[in-house]
Design a protein around this motif. Structure first.
Motif, PDB file in Angstrom:
ATOM      1  N   SER A 229     -69.781  34.284 -33.589  1.00 30.72           N
ATOM      2  CA  SER A 229     -68.976  34.119 -34.779  1.00 30.72           C
ATOM      3  C   SER A 229     -67.501  34.006 -34.200  1.00 30.72           C
ATOM      4  O   SER A 229     -66.706  33.331 -34.819  1.00 30.72           O
ATOM      5  CB  SER A 229     -68.934  35.474 -35.317  1.00 30.72           C
ATOM      6  OG  SER A 229     -70.275  35.524 -35.983  1.00 30.72           O
ATOM      7  N   GLU A 230     -67.172  34.819 -33.138  1.00 36.28           N
ATOM      8  CA  GLU A 230     -65.641  34.554 -32.560  1.00 36.28           C
ATOM      9  C   GLU A 230     -65.625  33.081 -32.095  1.00 36.28           C
ATOM     10  O   GLU A 230     -64.670  32.544 -32.193  1.00 36.28           O
ATOM     11  CB  GLU A 230     -65.797  35.366 -31.452  1.00 36.28           C
ATOM     12  CG  GLU A 230     -65.533  37.095 -31.767  1.00 36.28           C
ATOM     13  CD  GLU A 230     -65.361  37.729 -30.626  1.00 36.28           C
ATOM     14  OE1 GLU A 230     -65.018  37.416 -29.450  1.00 36.28           O
ATOM     15  OE2 GLU A 230     -65.325  38.979 -30.670  1.00 36.28           O
ATOM     16  N   ASN A 231     -66.527  32.567 -31.489  1.00 34.15           N
ATOM     17  CA  ASN A 231     -66.410  31.188 -31.203  1.00 34.15           C
ATOM     18  C   ASN A 231     -66.207  30.242 -32.262  1.00 34.15           C
ATOM     19  O   ASN A 231     -65.259  29.243 -32.029  1.00 34.15           O
ATOM     20  CB  ASN A 231     -67.894  30.610 -30.249  1.00 34.15           C
ATOM     21  CG  ASN A 231     -68.064  31.321 -28.930  1.00 34.15           C
ATOM     22  OD1 ASN A 231     -67.024  31.956 -28.283  1.00 34.15           O
ATOM     23  ND2 ASN A 231     -69.251  31.529 -28.435  1.00 34.15           N
ATOM     24  N   LEU A 232     -66.876  30.426 -33.105  1.00 34.86           N
ATOM     25  CA  LEU A 232     -66.874  29.443 -34.512  1.00 34.86           C
ATOM     26  C   LEU A 232     -65.381  29.661 -35.227  1.00 34.86           C
ATOM     27  O   LEU A 232     -65.027  28.884 -35.649  1.00 34.86           O
ATOM     28  CB  LEU A 232     -67.783  29.979 -35.620  1.00 34.86           C
ATOM     29  CG  LEU A 232     -69.409  28.949 -35.240  1.00 34.86           C
ATOM     30  CD1 LEU A 232     -70.575  29.947 -36.071  1.00 34.86           C
ATOM     31  CD2 LEU A 232     -69.473  27.746 -35.133  1.00 34.86           C
TER      32      LEU A 232
ATOM     33  N   LEU B  83     -63.136  26.305 -35.819  1.00 36.94           N
ATOM     34  CA  LEU B  83     -62.537  26.000 -37.139  1.00 36.94           C
ATOM     35  C   LEU B  83     -61.086  26.325 -37.362  1.00 36.94           C
ATOM     36  O   LEU B  83     -60.575  25.550 -38.175  1.00 36.94           O
ATOM     37  CB  LEU B  83     -63.653  26.858 -38.087  1.00 36.94           C
ATOM     38  CG  LEU B  83     -65.045  26.470 -37.833  1.00 36.94           C
ATOM     39  CD1 LEU B  83     -65.752  27.320 -39.060  1.00 36.94           C
ATOM     40  CD2 LEU B  83     -65.274  25.046 -38.613  1.00 36.94           C
ATOM     41  N   GLY B  84     -60.652  27.130 -36.540  1.00 35.47           N
ATOM     42  CA  GLY B  84     -59.215  27.122 -36.772  1.00 35.47           C
ATOM     43  C   GLY B  84     -58.409  26.101 -35.983  1.00 35.47           C
ATOM     44  O   GLY B  84     -57.175  25.998 -36.466  1.00 35.47           O
ATOM     45  N   GLN B  85     -59.067  25.432 -35.117  1.00 35.78           N
ATOM     46  CA  GLN B  85     -58.353  24.283 -34.598  1.00 35.78           C
ATOM     47  C   GLN B  85     -58.733  22.778 -35.275  1.00 35.78           C
ATOM     48  O   GLN B  85     -57.965  21.896 -34.691  1.00 35.78           O
ATOM     49  CB  GLN B  85     -58.948  24.031 -33.198  1.00 35.78           C
ATOM     50  CG  GLN B  85     -58.603  25.265 -32.053  1.00 35.78           C
ATOM     51  CD  GLN B  85     -59.732  24.888 -30.908  1.00 35.78           C
ATOM     52  OE1 GLN B  85     -60.644  24.637 -31.157  1.00 35.78           O
ATOM     53  NE2 GLN B  85     -59.078  25.387 -29.813  1.00 35.78           N
ATOM     54  N   ILE B  86     -59.449  22.994 -36.083  1.00 37.68           N
ATOM     55  CA  ILE B  86     -59.760  21.408 -36.846  1.00 37.68           C
ATOM     56  C   ILE B  86     -59.583  21.472 -38.335  1.00 37.68           C
ATOM     57  O   ILE B  86     -59.690  22.526 -38.874  1.00 37.68           O
ATOM     58  CB  ILE B  86     -61.221  20.967 -36.441  1.00 37.68           C
ATOM     59  CG1 ILE B  86     -62.361  22.045 -37.171  1.00 37.68           C
ATOM     60  CG2 ILE B  86     -61.519  20.979 -34.990  1.00 37.68           C
ATOM     61  CD1 ILE B  86     -63.971  21.788 -36.886  1.00 37.68           C
TER      62      ILE B  86
END
Length: 218
Positions: free
Chosen positions: A4-7, A11-14
């Motif tokens: 979840s943290e990775n996602l 998703l915050g970058q794209i």
């Protein structure tokens, strides 16, 4: 590894318009469920048998969209066609024609991307630029598969500028084909864990991420 943290970070970058396809080759069903519970609905596999076993265990998740991203052998083509909504790795005219014939027989119309090699790479499948132009009229005549875009995998060892240039050329090729043929190549499947931000910068509509979400493969 916190999926979840990775996602969250990715998703915050794209942009929200970019489709994140989670690559789950050699990953557990539990890992897929964790990504699903986070909100991911696009999952990709590259080996037919492994994919079918996972799909069997995940059949209650009706809204998963399955993507096939591996090289397709002719004897596996029918299984790929029947079990995947998207096929990113249509890498030759022979395969495209065969899938079209199977699609007609089985009344299935999958979305496909044509795999291209902008740079010479003996380790990858796909059309070279001049080859795709040669085959274009034959690709236009296919009726049952939906040719929606291009897919590319970069050769190893490129500099950042070379990556950006190759992604830009892939987009340019898709635009030229759309302009000069009846194919409408709106999708660009490009960018993986190590280069997805560069791909997004140059117009990727789908990014295929595994390691950066799930950690290294066992």
């Amino acid at each position: 590894m916190n999926i979840s943290e990775n996602l969250d970070k990715i998703l915050g970058q794209i942009p929200s318009s970019v489709r994140l396809v989670a690559v789950t080759k050699k990953k557990s069903v539990a890992a897929i469920e964790e990504a699903y519970n986070y909100g991911i609905r696009d999952f990709a596999e590259s080996r037919v048998q492994e994919a079918l076993e996972k799909q069997e265990q995940l059949q209650n998740y009706q809204d998963i969209c399955w993507h096939f991203i591996g090289h397709i052998q002719t004897n596996k083509a029918k299984q790929v066609l029947k079990n995947f909504h998207w096929i990113h790795s249509v890498d030759s005219l022979k395969l495209a024609k065969y899938l079209d014939k199977l699609a007609d027989k089985n009344s299935i119309s999958p979305h496909v991307c044509l795999q291209v090699k902008i740079l010479h790479d003996p380790n990858k499948y796909g059309w070279k630029v001049e080859e795709i132009w040669q085959d274009l009229s034959k690709l236009e005549s296919l009726k049952y598969i939906k040719i929606d875009g291009l897919m590319t995998i970069l050769p190893l060892g490129l500099s950042q500028n070379e990556c950006l240039d190759t992604f830009a050329k892939t987009k340019e090729l898709a635009s030229k084909i759309t302009e000069k043929s009846s194919l409408q190549l709106k999708e660009l499947s490009m960018g993986m864990s190590n280069d997805y931000l560069l791909a997004v910068e140059k117009g990727a509509t789908m990014i295929r991420l595994g390691t950066i979400i799930f950690g290294e493969r066992n």
